[in-house]
Design a protein around this motif. Sequence first.
Motif, PDB file in Angstrom:
ATOM      1  N   ALA A 102      -5.637   4.867   0.693  1.00 21.15           N
ATOM      2  CA  ALA A 102      -6.133   2.706   0.559  1.00 21.15           C
ATOM      3  C   ALA A 102      -5.827   1.801   1.265  1.00 21.15           C
ATOM      4  N   LEU A 103      -4.007   2.333   1.402  1.00 14.12           N
ATOM      5  CA  LEU A 103      -4.290   1.150   3.170  1.00 14.12           C
ATOM      6  C   LEU A 103      -4.422   0.785   4.569  1.00 14.12           C
ATOM      7  N   GLU A 104      -4.940   2.718   4.325  1.00 16.27           N
ATOM      8  CA  GLU A 104      -5.417   2.668   5.697  1.00 16.27           C
ATOM      9  C   GLU A 104      -7.291   3.103   6.095  1.00 16.27           C
ATOM     10  N   LYS A 105      -7.941   2.792   4.622  1.00 21.42           N
ATOM     11  CA  LYS A 105      -8.685   1.688   4.049  1.00 21.42           C
ATOM     12  C   LYS A 105      -8.845   0.619   4.729  1.00 21.42           C
ATOM     13  N   LEU A 106      -7.976   0.128   4.394  1.00 26.17           N
ATOM     14  CA  LEU A 106      -7.679  -1.321   4.304  1.00 26.17           C
ATOM     15  C   LEU A 106      -7.219  -2.304   5.812  1.00 26.17           C
ATOM     16  N   GLY A 107      -7.425  -0.841   7.070  1.00 23.79           N
ATOM     17  CA  GLY A 107      -6.339  -1.163   8.257  1.00 23.79           C
ATOM     18  C   GLY A 107      -4.590  -1.598   8.162  1.00 23.79           C
ATOM     19  N   LEU A 108      -4.081  -1.251   7.392  1.00 24.65           N
ATOM     20  CA  LEU A 108      -2.942  -0.966   7.349  1.00 24.65           C
ATOM     21  C   LEU A 108      -2.046   0.254   7.388  1.00 24.65           C
ATOM     22  N   LYS A 109      -1.685  -0.283   8.872  1.00 25.27           N
ATOM     23  CA  LYS A 109      -0.600   0.715   9.150  1.00 25.27           C
ATOM     24  C   LYS A 109       0.403   0.667   9.314  1.00 25.27           C
ATOM     25  N   ARG A 110       0.827  -0.582  10.600  1.00 22.49           N
ATOM     26  CA  ARG A 110       2.140  -1.080  10.908  1.00 22.49           C
ATOM     27  C   ARG A 110       2.525  -2.121   9.417  1.00 22.49           C
ATOM     28  N   ASP A 111       3.803  -2.628  10.020  1.00 22.64           N
ATOM     29  CA  ASP A 111       4.816  -3.564   8.427  1.00 22.64           C
ATOM     30  C   ASP A 111       3.700  -5.025   9.326  1.00 22.64           C
ATOM     31  N   ILE A 112       3.637  -5.364  10.334  1.00 18.36           N
ATOM     32  CA  ILE A 112       2.903  -6.208  11.202  1.00 18.36           C
ATOM     33  C   ILE A 112       1.726  -6.135   9.728  1.00 18.36           C
ATOM     34  N   PRO A 159      -0.007 -13.767  -6.539  1.00 16.76           N
ATOM     35  CA  PRO A 159      -1.308 -13.394  -5.330  1.00 16.76           C
ATOM     36  C   PRO A 159      -2.391 -12.629  -5.440  1.00 16.76           C
ATOM     37  N   ILE A 160      -3.458 -12.765  -4.984  1.00 20.62           N
ATOM     38  CA  ILE A 160      -4.618 -11.840  -5.289  1.00 20.62           C
ATOM     39  C   ILE A 160      -5.194 -11.396  -4.159  1.00 20.62           C
ATOM     40  N   TYR A 161      -4.779  -9.794  -3.956  1.00 18.04           N
ATOM     41  CA  TYR A 161      -5.565  -9.871  -1.948  1.00 18.04           C
ATOM     42  C   TYR A 161      -6.494  -8.890  -2.200  1.00 18.04           C
ATOM     43  N   PRO A 162      -6.969  -9.051  -1.050  1.00 17.56           N
ATOM     44  CA  PRO A 162      -8.490  -8.032  -0.579  1.00 17.56           C
ATOM     45  C   PRO A 162      -7.989  -6.687  -0.790  1.00 17.56           C
ATOM     46  N   THR A 163      -9.118  -6.287  -1.888  1.00 20.08           N
ATOM     47  CA  THR A 163      -8.478  -4.439  -1.857  1.00 20.08           C
ATOM     48  C   THR A 163      -9.707  -3.918  -1.964  1.00 20.08           C
ATOM     49  N   VAL A 164      -9.283  -2.023  -1.786  1.00 17.44           N
ATOM     50  CA  VAL A 164     -10.265  -1.300  -2.242  1.00 17.44           C
ATOM     51  C   VAL A 164     -10.482  -0.194  -3.993  1.00 17.44           C
ATOM     52  N   ALA A 165     -10.966   0.037  -4.037  1.00 21.96           N
ATOM     53  CA  ALA A 165     -10.993   0.851  -5.127  1.00 21.96           C
ATOM     54  C   ALA A 165      -9.546   1.713  -5.155  1.00 21.96           C
ATOM     55  N   LEU A 208      -0.861  -2.496  -4.069  1.00 19.19           N
ATOM     56  CA  LEU A 208      -0.570  -3.743  -3.094  1.00 19.19           C
ATOM     57  C   LEU A 208       0.440  -4.773  -2.971  1.00 19.19           C
ATOM     58  N   ARG A 209       0.698  -5.126  -3.943  1.00 19.40           N
ATOM     59  CA  ARG A 209       1.699  -6.715  -4.027  1.00 19.40           C
ATOM     60  C   ARG A 209       3.047  -6.494  -2.908  1.00 19.40           C
ATOM     61  N   LYS A 210       2.846  -4.764  -3.830  1.00 17.67           N
ATOM     62  CA  LYS A 210       4.489  -4.121  -3.311  1.00 17.67           C
ATOM     63  C   LYS A 210       4.494  -3.666  -2.006  1.00 17.67           C
ATOM     64  N   GLU A 211       3.834  -3.449  -1.715  1.00 16.86           N
ATOM     65  CA  GLU A 211       3.409  -2.728  -0.289  1.00 16.86           C
ATOM     66  C   GLU A 211       3.379  -3.522   0.426  1.00 16.86           C
TER      67      GLU A 211
END
Length: 727
Positions: free
Chosen positions: A29-39, A151-157, A164-167
């Motif tokens: 799911a994180l990858e789907k959001l394009g979240l690969k690196r810590d940054i 905070p409410i983040y953009p997320t995916v199913a 997500l918040r923890k990550e």
Amino acid sequence: MPHSTATIAPARPGSKASASNPKTATQKALEKLGLKRDIDLALHLPLRYEDETRITKLRDAREGDTVQIEARVTDCEVSFRPRRQLIVTVDDGSDTCTLRFFSFYPSQQKTLAVGQRILARGEVKGGFVGRTMLHPAFRSAGGDLPTALTPIYPTVAGLSQHVLRKEVLAGLARAELSDTFAPGDLDALNKHTGHQPLWTLRQALSFLHHPTPDVSLETLQDHSHPAWQRLKAEELLAQQISQLQSRRERAMLRAPVLAMVAPEVFNPPNEPEQPVLLPLYSELIATLPFTLTAAQHRVCAEIASDLARQVPMHRLLQGDVGSGKTVVAALAATICIDAGWQCALMAPTEILAEQHFRKLIGWLEPLGITTAWLTGNQKAKERREALAMVENGEAQLVVGTHAVIQEKVHFKNLALAVIDEQHRFGVAQRLALRNKLTHDGMEPHMLMMTATPIPRTLAMSYYADLDVSTIDELPPGRTPIITKLVNEARRDEVVERIRAQIAQGRQVYWVCPLIEDSEMLDLSNATQTHSDLSLALQHERRPNGELAQVGLLHSRMPADEKKTVMAAFKEGHMAVLVSTTVIEVGVDVPNASLMVIEHAERFGLSQLHQLRGRVGRGAAASACVLLYSSGDAPRLSESARARLRAMSEINDGFEIARRDLDIRGPGEFLGARQSGEAMLRFADLNHDAALLEWARREAPMLLDQHPALAAKHVARWLGGKSEFLKA
Ligand code: ADP
Ligand code: MG
């Protein structure tokens, strides 16, 4: 380009799983959001915040407020009318409220059992039975209230806010966030924005991920908070550096030198008896049926001076619809051909490419220039011949659709590539065209044309690596187009207007929109209009006594048929052309003087302007009728009304483009230029022009004086995406 590797921490979201394990659902799911690196995680910023730090008394909550209440459940029952639902009544001592849930689990029913104390959060609605909340978030009361906004983040199913918040917070903690601004940058930035004190990147990010409750939510929402300013400045700086880099890289490339020999060389003043050999360029100007406007002369000179350099040109030619860009392309082609090289012109649709082809051979054939035609719909033999001419160099100019960039097309010596309506093409297509010159590692010169003028802020940001030439005047003798808004209910009056045009020998376009992106519906709509109009106009005669013909053009028609219809309209045999938006770009029939756009409320501003530009190309007074309908709604939406009003008031394409940027953001202009990923996420060009100016000034300084910082900055912000900015 080597980056400082320190910033590119290995991808570690969901770090529990080791490399040998399959990816966890969270990782996917994180990858789907394009979240690969810590940054990437650290830069994944909340969409909005919820205030769970406060409890509101029901008595103080107004209708429409989103509040958190703490209350005791006084009633809880499942009702089946009108549909199955859980109805819970709560009382907080100040008032009561009914909570309704249409889906619920037994475990939730337990939390909501009579006598339980709960925290519930949602929008309060009034109503004659008293206050209600529909599907509020809730939990058992007790424990401390959070001290920061949630905070409410953009997320995916499949990825909950909680996980997500923890990550994100873990990513933020791990991310390397040392400052990449040069020492002077922050001062300059501060002077620019007037924001004190300075916010570092780490401060800004920490704050945005957990803002203190005393912050004004408004400054977070509209991104005017200093933390946002810092992020936007960072983002814009990354974009500017990356564009500057690609501009510098391009300056190292080589292209054929296409110098136009000055006419006086051929035309020695004291020997007038000699046969005069003019360059093709001057010859074309001499044979054109019109004189160039001053603006056309100016942009031609800009292009000619680029072509004479050994660095590939990368120029955007912008000019309002009808400003005469095609002849500029033709003149550029003559310079190229005169120097012994090939030129290619690519257009996004077959109709447009064909029209260019006809126009260009009309101008260039008399000068002895050979032009080849390439399209996907060609007969095999025709195509083989065209390909051979391109390859052996007999074709000096090649005109076509995407077919021009196909693998089988081998140019002998391509030196100039012209792309019309450039925003219709993708990065890959532009790159493919660039790669068609394989001479000694050289690249062809590129001339990109667009009728959608690019507002200044966009030109400074996304297009910063391009040189821009602008045709800012229309050829003389054009009468401005009168635009009228007409309610669909008055369609008959519009048909009357068409009759009048036909009687004067004029021609009319009638454009039908895409309906909900469905090609089938789109088609049936156009077909219906076509048969209605054919019936209504069946007895109309043109001045020459012929019965008026009504034609139909849509994207599903075979190419041959399209060609026939377009030719009939162009040659004036057809009085009315009903079409879908296939005629949107570039079609040029000067005798057409009325454009009717059905369901104009469904089009964007720039598209309406393009469509309208199909008329007003000759000397006759032209009009554009925007037929609108509010459908089942009692009236048009606010934004549709604003758009239509703007269209009726403004004729200037630049002003329209600016409004469109206001209404729709940069997507429309960029088209397929870049992947969505490379777009600005945080900065908003309409509001951040000052930051953009700052970034534009800082970028060269950082790149020159602190190259390592610059590299680190770009890697942090653009990661692998900066490649996209280069095409
Ligand atoms: P666009 O910029 O929208 O591509 P075109 O190149 O199709 O515009 O030009 C619009 C029309 O104006 C064409 O019929 C073209 O031949 C004509 N035209 C171009 N330049 C001039 C000029 N300087 N004077 C008169 N007509 C011109
Ligand atoms: Mg054009």
